[in-house]
Scaffold this motif. Structure first.
Motif, PDB file in Angstrom:
ATOM      1  N   PRO A  92       0.816  -1.222   0.000  1.00  0.00           N
ATOM      2  CA  PRO A  92       0.000   0.000   0.000  1.00  0.00           C
ATOM      3  C   PRO A  92       0.854   1.279   0.000  1.00  0.00           C
ATOM      4  O   PRO A  92       0.505   2.262  -0.647  1.00  0.00           O
ATOM      5  CB  PRO A  92      -0.812  -0.100   1.296  1.00  0.00           C
ATOM      6  CG  PRO A  92      -0.832  -1.547   1.625  1.00  0.00           C
ATOM      7  CD  PRO A  92       0.454  -2.103   1.108  1.00  0.00           C
ATOM      8  N   PHE A  93       1.974   1.246   0.710  1.00  0.00           N
ATOM      9  CA  PHE A  93       2.889   2.397   0.732  1.00  0.00           C
ATOM     10  C   PHE A  93       3.408   2.691  -0.668  1.00  0.00           C
ATOM     11  O   PHE A  93       3.363   3.833  -1.140  1.00  0.00           O
ATOM     12  CB  PHE A  93       4.058   2.106   1.689  1.00  0.00           C
ATOM     13  CG  PHE A  93       5.058   3.222   1.816  1.00  0.00           C
ATOM     14  CD1 PHE A  93       4.962   4.128   2.850  1.00  0.00           C
ATOM     15  CD2 PHE A  93       6.100   3.359   0.915  1.00  0.00           C
ATOM     16  CE1 PHE A  93       5.882   5.157   2.986  1.00  0.00           C
ATOM     17  CE2 PHE A  93       7.019   4.371   1.028  1.00  0.00           C
ATOM     18  CZ  PHE A  93       6.923   5.280   2.068  1.00  0.00           C
ATOM     19  N   SER A 140       2.195   1.698  -3.542  1.00  0.00           N
ATOM     20  CA  SER A 140       1.092   2.068  -4.443  1.00  0.00           C
ATOM     21  C   SER A 140       0.655   3.511  -4.233  1.00  0.00           C
ATOM     22  O   SER A 140       0.338   4.213  -5.189  1.00  0.00           O
ATOM     23  CB  SER A 140      -0.101   1.143  -4.226  1.00  0.00           C
ATOM     24  OG  SER A 140       0.249  -0.173  -4.558  1.00  0.00           O
ATOM     25  N   THR A 141       0.657   3.965  -2.996  1.00  0.00           N
ATOM     26  CA  THR A 141       0.198   5.311  -2.680  1.00  0.00           C
ATOM     27  C   THR A 141       1.251   6.371  -2.957  1.00  0.00           C
ATOM     28  O   THR A 141       0.966   7.396  -3.573  1.00  0.00           O
ATOM     29  CB  THR A 141      -0.220   5.392  -1.191  1.00  0.00           C
ATOM     30  OG1 THR A 141      -1.212   4.407  -0.947  1.00  0.00           O
ATOM     31  CG2 THR A 141      -0.753   6.771  -0.850  1.00  0.00           C
ATOM     32  N   TYR A 142       2.489   6.137  -2.494  1.00  0.00           N
ATOM     33  CA  TYR A 142       3.497   7.195  -2.513  1.00  0.00           C
ATOM     34  C   TYR A 142       4.525   7.074  -3.640  1.00  0.00           C
ATOM     35  O   TYR A 142       5.152   8.067  -4.005  1.00  0.00           O
ATOM     36  CB  TYR A 142       4.236   7.243  -1.168  1.00  0.00           C
ATOM     37  CG  TYR A 142       3.318   7.448   0.003  1.00  0.00           C
ATOM     38  CD1 TYR A 142       2.658   8.657   0.190  1.00  0.00           C
ATOM     39  CD2 TYR A 142       3.084   6.431   0.921  1.00  0.00           C
ATOM     40  CE1 TYR A 142       1.799   8.852   1.261  1.00  0.00           C
ATOM     41  CE2 TYR A 142       2.232   6.614   1.994  1.00  0.00           C
ATOM     42  CZ  TYR A 142       1.600   7.827   2.161  1.00  0.00           C
ATOM     43  OH  TYR A 142       0.745   8.005   3.219  1.00  0.00           O
ATOM     44  N   PRO A 160       2.657   6.282  -8.361  1.00  0.00           N
ATOM     45  CA  PRO A 160       2.144   7.323  -9.254  1.00  0.00           C
ATOM     46  C   PRO A 160       3.228   7.967 -10.140  1.00  0.00           C
ATOM     47  O   PRO A 160       2.937   8.364 -11.268  1.00  0.00           O
ATOM     48  CB  PRO A 160       1.529   8.356  -8.296  1.00  0.00           C
ATOM     49  CG  PRO A 160       1.126   7.545  -7.108  1.00  0.00           C
ATOM     50  CD  PRO A 160       2.196   6.496  -6.983  1.00  0.00           C
ATOM     51  N   GLU A 192       1.971  13.896  -1.651  1.00  0.00           N
ATOM     52  CA  GLU A 192       1.472  13.421  -0.359  1.00  0.00           C
ATOM     53  C   GLU A 192       2.602  12.721   0.389  1.00  0.00           C
ATOM     54  O   GLU A 192       3.358  11.938  -0.188  1.00  0.00           O
ATOM     55  CB  GLU A 192       0.313  12.443  -0.598  1.00  0.00           C
ATOM     56  CG  GLU A 192      -0.379  11.997   0.652  1.00  0.00           C
ATOM     57  CD  GLU A 192      -1.517  11.036   0.373  1.00  0.00           C
ATOM     58  OE1 GLU A 192      -2.090  10.533   1.343  1.00  0.00           O
ATOM     59  OE2 GLU A 192      -1.830  10.780  -0.802  1.00  0.00           O
ATOM     60  N   PRO A 220       4.135  10.321   3.591  1.00  0.00           N
ATOM     61  CA  PRO A 220       3.765   9.275   4.554  1.00  0.00           C
ATOM     62  C   PRO A 220       4.103   9.694   5.985  1.00  0.00           C
ATOM     63  O   PRO A 220       4.955  10.561   6.207  1.00  0.00           O
ATOM     64  CB  PRO A 220       4.620   8.082   4.128  1.00  0.00           C
ATOM     65  CG  PRO A 220       5.791   8.681   3.447  1.00  0.00           C
ATOM     66  CD  PRO A 220       5.312   9.945   2.804  1.00  0.00           C
ATOM     67  N   GLU A 257       4.749   4.923   8.986  1.00  0.00           N
ATOM     68  CA  GLU A 257       4.721   4.250   7.677  1.00  0.00           C
ATOM     69  C   GLU A 257       6.128   4.133   7.112  1.00  0.00           C
ATOM     70  O   GLU A 257       6.516   3.084   6.596  1.00  0.00           O
ATOM     71  CB  GLU A 257       3.839   5.025   6.700  1.00  0.00           C
ATOM     72  CG  GLU A 257       2.365   4.922   6.965  1.00  0.00           C
ATOM     73  CD  GLU A 257       1.549   5.795   6.036  1.00  0.00           C
ATOM     74  OE1 GLU A 257       0.625   5.247   5.398  1.00  0.00           O
ATOM     75  OE2 GLU A 257       1.846   7.003   5.923  1.00  0.00           O
TER      76      GLU A 257
END
Length: 142
Positions: A56-57, A59-61, A64, A111, A113, A117
């Motif tokens: 998830p880390f 994929s999120t940070y 992209p 964004e 973390p 995280e």
């Protein structure tokens, strides 16, 4: 002492020495089995942590900006998301850990973390580096 070493020494050993060699061999075998079991357990724990926290880390940070279409700095996380413990990814994990630890990545305008995280991902990256075999490099025929 390995079995082949034992067979070479066999004609030269007396009864007491033979029993001692068997005991040492049995202890070494048990230690190897224990180490292999610990390694399997550690790999399973790393896989769970990856699915729960690291994927998830990334994929999120990370994904992209570092994917197939946009691979900034020639870094993409598409392959690591599919097979994170591949020995060929040791360099990528090391490089990513340095960037995350120094807070260079993700950049300030993206964004960011939390500290927890970051720590969880960095701890996982260190653990994976210990759990994956080193890439022996190119094979050279001599």
């Amino acid at each position: 002492m390995t079995r082949s070493q034992l067979l070479v020494c066999l004609p030269f050993l007396c009864g007491a020495c033979w029993i001692a060699c068997l005991a040492v061999g049995a202890e070494a075998s048990a230690a190897n089995e224990s180490a292999e079991g610990d390694l399997k357990t550690a790999r399973a724990d790393a896989a769970k942590t990856y699915q729960r926290q690291v994927e998830p880390f990334l994929s999120t940070y990370c994904a992209p900006c570092h994917n197939v279409k946009h691979h900034k700095a020639d870094v993409t996380f598409n392959v690591p998301l599919k097979n994170p413990v591949s020995p060929s990814l040791r360099t990528l994990w090391k490089r990513a850990a340095e960037q995350i630890a120094t807070r260079v990545m993700p950049p300030e305008d993206a964004e960011s973390p939390s500290i927890e995280e970051r720590k969880a991902v960095l701890d996982w990256m260190v653990a994976v580096r210990r759990l994956t075999p080193k890439d022996p490099g190119r094979f050279v025929i001599r």
